[in-house]
Design a protein around this motif. Structure first.
Motif, PDB file in Angstrom:
ATOM      1  N   GLY A 187       4.556   3.113  -5.343  1.00  0.00           N
ATOM      2  CA  GLY A 187       3.432   4.264  -5.108  1.00  0.00           C
ATOM      3  C   GLY A 187       2.094   3.809  -5.099  1.00  0.00           C
ATOM      4  N   LYS A 188       1.642   2.799  -5.441  1.00  0.00           N
ATOM      5  CA  LYS A 188       0.405   2.173  -5.232  1.00  0.00           C
ATOM      6  C   LYS A 188       0.148   1.187  -4.298  1.00  0.00           C
ATOM      7  CE  LYS A 188      -0.227   2.818 -10.411  1.00  0.00           C
ATOM      8  NZ  LYS A 188      -0.435   2.167 -11.519  1.00  0.00           N
ATOM      9  N   THR A 189      -0.951   1.487  -3.570  1.00  0.00           N
ATOM     10  CA  THR A 189      -1.248   0.379  -2.514  1.00  0.00           C
ATOM     11  C   THR A 189      -2.364  -0.504  -2.789  1.00  0.00           C
ATOM     12  OG1 THR A 189      -0.807   2.305  -0.693  1.00  0.00           O
ATOM     13  CG2 THR A 189      -2.141   0.479  -0.030  1.00  0.00           C
ATOM     14  N   ARG A 190      -1.981  -1.808  -2.466  1.00  0.00           N
ATOM     15  CA  ARG A 190      -3.088  -2.827  -2.799  1.00  0.00           C
ATOM     16  C   ARG A 190      -3.380  -3.555  -1.548  1.00  0.00           C
ATOM     17  NH1 ARG A 190       0.922  -5.541  -7.407  1.00  0.00           N
ATOM     18  NH2 ARG A 190       1.334  -3.863  -8.359  1.00  0.00           N
ATOM     19  N   THR A 191      -4.530  -3.874  -1.288  1.00  0.00           N
ATOM     20  CA  THR A 191      -5.247  -4.170   0.196  1.00  0.00           C
ATOM     21  C   THR A 191      -6.032  -5.663  -0.210  1.00  0.00           C
ATOM     22  OG1 THR A 191      -5.108  -2.007   1.017  1.00  0.00           O
ATOM     23  CG2 THR A 191      -6.337  -3.425   2.219  1.00  0.00           C
TER      24      THR A 191
END
Length: 131
Positions: free
Chosen positions: A89-93
């Motif tokens: 559920g956590k977006t890393r970019t």
């Protein structure tokens, strides 16, 4: 809709794949490969994403890649592309993720140890999940 991880049988073992977002259109599934020193994308996938995604040419410093069978892999350059990964559920970019374009790669990409470390991703084989 793609699951966060998909498994494909390769000889006698399941190999982990990870969902990557490069374009806003559709995610792609890359092999999650801790044995790959660098991350790579196929020429076909690079050609596709280049139409709608900003890519930046990077110095390639005379790249020489070898496959698992010690065969030479033809490369077409090193580029920076934006990559996003959603884990639990956590977006890393990473805005400028370095990838090497490979002429003969059959799947869209290989998520190598360079990006694994950059994103801080751990794969738990028994649970078959990323964290």
């Amino acid at each position: 809709k793609f699951p966060e991880i998909a498994h494909v049988k390769a000889y006698y073992s399941a190999r982990p794949f990870i969902k990557i977002n490069v374009t806003k259109d559709e995610p792609s599934i890359w092999l999650f490969d801790t044995g790959a020193a660098v991350s790579c994308i196929s020429k076909a996938y690079f050609t596709e994403i280049r139409k709608s995604t900003k890519v930046t040419k990077l110095p390639d410093d005379g790249i020489n890649l070898m496959g698992a069978g010690k065969s030479t892999i033809e490369t077409l350059g090193r580029y920076a592309i934006p990559i996003s990964v959603s884990i639990q559920g956590k977006t890393r970019t990473c805005v400028d993720a370095p990838v090497i374009v490979c002429n003969t790669l059959t799947n869209p990409g290989i998520f190598g140890i360079d990006l694994i470390n950059e994103f801080g991703i751990v794969y738990y084989g028994k649970a078959q999940e990323f964290k």
